[in-house]
Write a protein that holds these residues in place. Structure first.
Motif, mmCIF file in Angstrom:
data_model
loop_
_atom_site.group_PDB
_atom_site.id
_atom_site.type_symbol
_atom_site.label_atom_id
_atom_site.label_comp_id
_atom_site.label_asym_id
_atom_site.label_seq_id
_atom_site.Cartn_x
_atom_site.Cartn_y
_atom_site.Cartn_z
ATOM 1 N N PRO A 56 0.855 -1.313 0.037
ATOM 2 C CA PRO A 56 0.124 0.550 0.188
ATOM 3 C C PRO A 56 0.775 0.579 -0.110
ATOM 4 N N GLY A 57 -0.118 2.274 -0.296
ATOM 5 C CA GLY A 57 1.450 4.019 -0.532
ATOM 6 C C GLY A 57 1.355 4.119 0.356
ATOM 7 N N SER A 58 0.444 3.755 1.879
ATOM 8 C CA SER A 58 1.019 4.424 2.935
ATOM 9 C C SER A 58 1.950 3.604 3.220
ATOM 10 N N VAL A 59 2.632 2.390 3.353
ATOM 11 C CA VAL A 59 3.299 1.214 3.584
ATOM 12 C C VAL A 59 4.751 2.494 2.578
ATOM 13 N N ILE A 60 4.299 2.455 1.911
ATOM 14 C CA ILE A 60 5.514 3.205 1.015
ATOM 15 C C ILE A 60 6.165 4.692 1.341
ATOM 16 N N ALA A 61 5.211 5.456 1.918
ATOM 17 C CA ALA A 61 4.911 6.522 2.850
ATOM 18 C C ALA A 61 6.139 5.871 3.982
ATOM 19 N N GLU A 62 6.172 5.077 4.530
ATOM 20 C CA GLU A 62 6.627 5.038 5.916
ATOM 21 C C GLU A 62 8.333 4.451 4.910
ATOM 22 N N ILE A 88 4.953 -6.069 -5.105
ATOM 23 C CA ILE A 88 6.129 -5.243 -3.457
ATOM 24 C C ILE A 88 6.818 -5.100 -4.370
ATOM 25 N N LEU A 89 7.678 -6.296 -4.331
ATOM 26 C CA LEU A 89 9.611 -6.040 -5.306
ATOM 27 C C LEU A 89 10.177 -4.909 -5.696
ATOM 28 N N LEU A 90 9.359 -5.173 -6.363
ATOM 29 C CA LEU A 90 9.393 -4.046 -8.198
ATOM 30 C C LEU A 90 8.818 -2.805 -7.718
ATOM 31 N N PHE A 94 11.254 0.504 -7.667
ATOM 32 C CA PHE A 94 10.875 1.750 -8.249
ATOM 33 C C PHE A 94 10.168 3.016 -7.572
ATOM 34 N N GLU A 95 9.293 2.757 -6.883
ATOM 35 C CA GLU A 95 9.382 3.745 -5.544
ATOM 36 C C GLU A 95 10.132 4.538 -5.119
ATOM 37 N N LEU A 96 11.126 3.692 -4.895
ATOM 38 C CA LEU A 96 11.276 3.876 -4.449
ATOM 39 C C LEU A 96 13.521 4.351 -4.285
ATOM 40 N N ASP A 97 13.234 4.355 -6.334
ATOM 41 C CA ASP A 97 14.140 4.737 -6.674
ATOM 42 C C ASP A 97 15.070 4.016 -6.455
ATOM 43 N N GLN A 98 15.169 2.531 -6.255
ATOM 44 C CA GLN A 98 16.584 1.901 -5.417
ATOM 45 C C GLN A 98 17.513 1.139 -7.509
ATOM 46 N N ALA A 262 23.581 -12.823 -2.252
ATOM 47 C CA ALA A 262 23.056 -11.219 -1.182
ATOM 48 C C ALA A 262 23.074 -10.597 -2.337
ATOM 49 N N GLY A 263 22.362 -9.484 -2.723
ATOM 50 C CA GLY A 263 22.415 -8.667 -2.684
ATOM 51 C C GLY A 263 21.833 -7.520 -2.532
ATOM 52 N N GLY A 264 21.967 -6.195 -3.406
ATOM 53 C CA GLY A 264 20.957 -4.278 -2.717
ATOM 54 C C GLY A 264 20.757 -4.135 -3.685
ATOM 55 N N ASN A 265 19.424 -3.692 -3.182
ATOM 56 C CA ASN A 265 18.973 -2.584 -4.425
ATOM 57 C C ASN A 265 19.063 -1.299 -3.847
ATOM 58 N N ILE A 266 20.155 -0.642 -4.436
ATOM 59 C CA ILE A 266 20.451 0.572 -3.882
ATOM 60 C C ILE A 266 19.913 2.148 -4.073
ATOM 61 N N ASN A 267 19.621 2.674 -3.552
ATOM 62 C CA ASN A 267 19.383 4.266 -4.277
ATOM 63 C C ASN A 267 21.014 5.316 -3.568
ATOM 64 N N PRO A 268 21.807 5.301 -4.062
ATOM 65 C CA PRO A 268 22.632 5.955 -3.227
ATOM 66 C C PRO A 268 22.081 7.358 -2.048
ATOM 67 N N GLU A 269 21.043 7.509 -2.885
ATOM 68 C CA GLU A 269 20.962 9.211 -1.855
ATOM 69 C C GLU A 269 19.642 9.109 -1.786
ATOM 70 N N GLY A 270 19.092 7.749 -1.580
ATOM 71 C CA GLY A 270 17.983 7.401 -0.283
ATOM 72 C C GLY A 270 17.845 6.499 0.264
#
Ligand code: IPM
Ligand code: MN
Length: 354
Positions: A56-62, A88-90, A94-98, A262-270
């Protein structure tokens, strides 16, 4: 220093392996003078079956408010393929721009490698997979769905900005790693004369800014062959989303299997999100037979991202020690010990190494 971490144990064996990662984090927290403040989220197949909700969008905001996200696995046998993965995963990526999916391919000492005559000195590279574009965008659709005249179109989206930021991350990483200082672009310029061509031109345009980095190019099909035949040729590999997905499963098997990757979905600024890449392995759920090393290595990557280099190094050393000294195999059910016992050992060694 307190780190607020969102934890998404997820589906199948996700909760079991995440528990071991948290065990190791908690073990190093005291001696390394770190505090973790975990917030758990029940996202996954069970929640979807109950409520119809994915992310849910509210969880993304959190999720945006955390220092990092620690994820187990997403994927449930009762839910049609694509719903949870995309929902969920994608969506989180996308939303967190990782925009980077960082996947180290490292053969730990003592771990069985399916490649003849290759050892830890030969298999030590990192795949930088673009993580927000390409075929994964979901651009396309059906025409005359379900009829004999049906048409299905799925388009790869590649933006200059998205390609450039991914290449920049990869060049910087090749510089930071003290290995061969080599960056290999993987694409398919001989067929994808638009998408791969854009990647190639962007790569060539950026290379002069990194005169200390040797650049190389390989077609993706040939890359699959070289990963097996000459893995020592690779230091940092950069590629698009779908090619990166495919070649990192190959990478995982040459490093000893999905139990260690293992892997990391990285947003270097977020906000970045760390996960074992192997999936939810539903048939093993609750049996305590799956290897938690991938999840613990993901926690280790998270420590690095959080700037906790001392704790990260200790966990890395502890994984190597348990893998080489104590575990019979990296495969599920063949480790010679349970999921929880592997976690106990690594936690103990990590504390000793701090
Ligand atoms: C991965 C997985 C995902 C992907 C799936 C579960 C959507 O295979 O993280 O590699 O394709 O990215
Ligand atoms: Mn994959």
């Amino acid at each position: 220093m307190t780190h607020r971490i969102a934890v998404i144990p997820g589906d199948g064996t996700g909760p079991e392996v995440v528990a071991e990662g948290i065990k190791v984090l908690n073990a190093v927290a005291g001696p390394a003078n770190i505090k973790f403040d975990y917030h758990y989220y029940d996202l996954g197949g069970e929640r979807y079956k109950k409520t119809g909700e994915t992310l849910p969008g509210s969880v993304i905001a959190e999720l945006r408010q955390f220092k990092a996200i620690y994820l187990g696995a997403i994927g449930h046998p009762d839910v049609a393929p694509g719903i949870l993965e995309k929902g969920i995963l994608l969506r989180a990526r996308f939303e967190l721009d990782q925009y980077i999916n960082l996947r180290p391919v490292v053969l730990y000492p003592g771990v069985d490698c399916p490649l003849k005559d290759k050892g830890p000195e030969d298999i030590d590279f990192v795949v930088v997979r673009e993580n927000t574009e390409g075929m994964y965008v979901g651009a396309g659709g059906f025409h005359k769905h379900g009829t004999p005249d049906e048409v299905a179109v799925q388009t790869s989206i590649n933006t200059r900005k998205g390609v450039d930021r991914c290449l920049k991350f990869a060049f910087e990483l090749a510089r930071k790693r003290d290995r061969d200082k080599k960056l290999t672009l993987v694409a398919k310029t001989n067929v994808l004369t638009y998408a791969s061509n854009l990647w190639f031109r962007a790569f060539e345009a950026m290379a002069p800014q990194y005169p200390d980095i040797t650049t190389d190019y390989a077609h993706v099909d040939a890359t699959c062959m070289w990963f097996v035949k000459n893995p020592e040729w690779f230091d940092v590999v950069v590629t698009d989303n779908l090619f990166g997905d495919i070649i990192t499963d190959l990478g995982a098997i040459i490093q000893g299997g999905m139990g260690v990757a293992a892997g990391g979905n990285i947003n270097p600024e977020g906000v970045s999100m760390f996960e074992p890449i192997g999936g939810s392995a539903p048939k093993y759920t609750g049996l305590q037979v799956v290897n938690p090393i991938a999840a613990i290595a993901a926690a280790q990557m998270m420590l690095e991202q959080l700037g906790e280099t001392k704790a990260a190094a200790a966990v890395d050393g502890a994984i190597k020690k348990a893998a080489s000294k104590d575990m019979k195999s990296m495969a599920a059910g063949k480790m010679g010990m349970s999921t929880g016992q592997v976690g106990d050992l690594i936690a103990k060694y990590a504390v000793e190494l701090i």
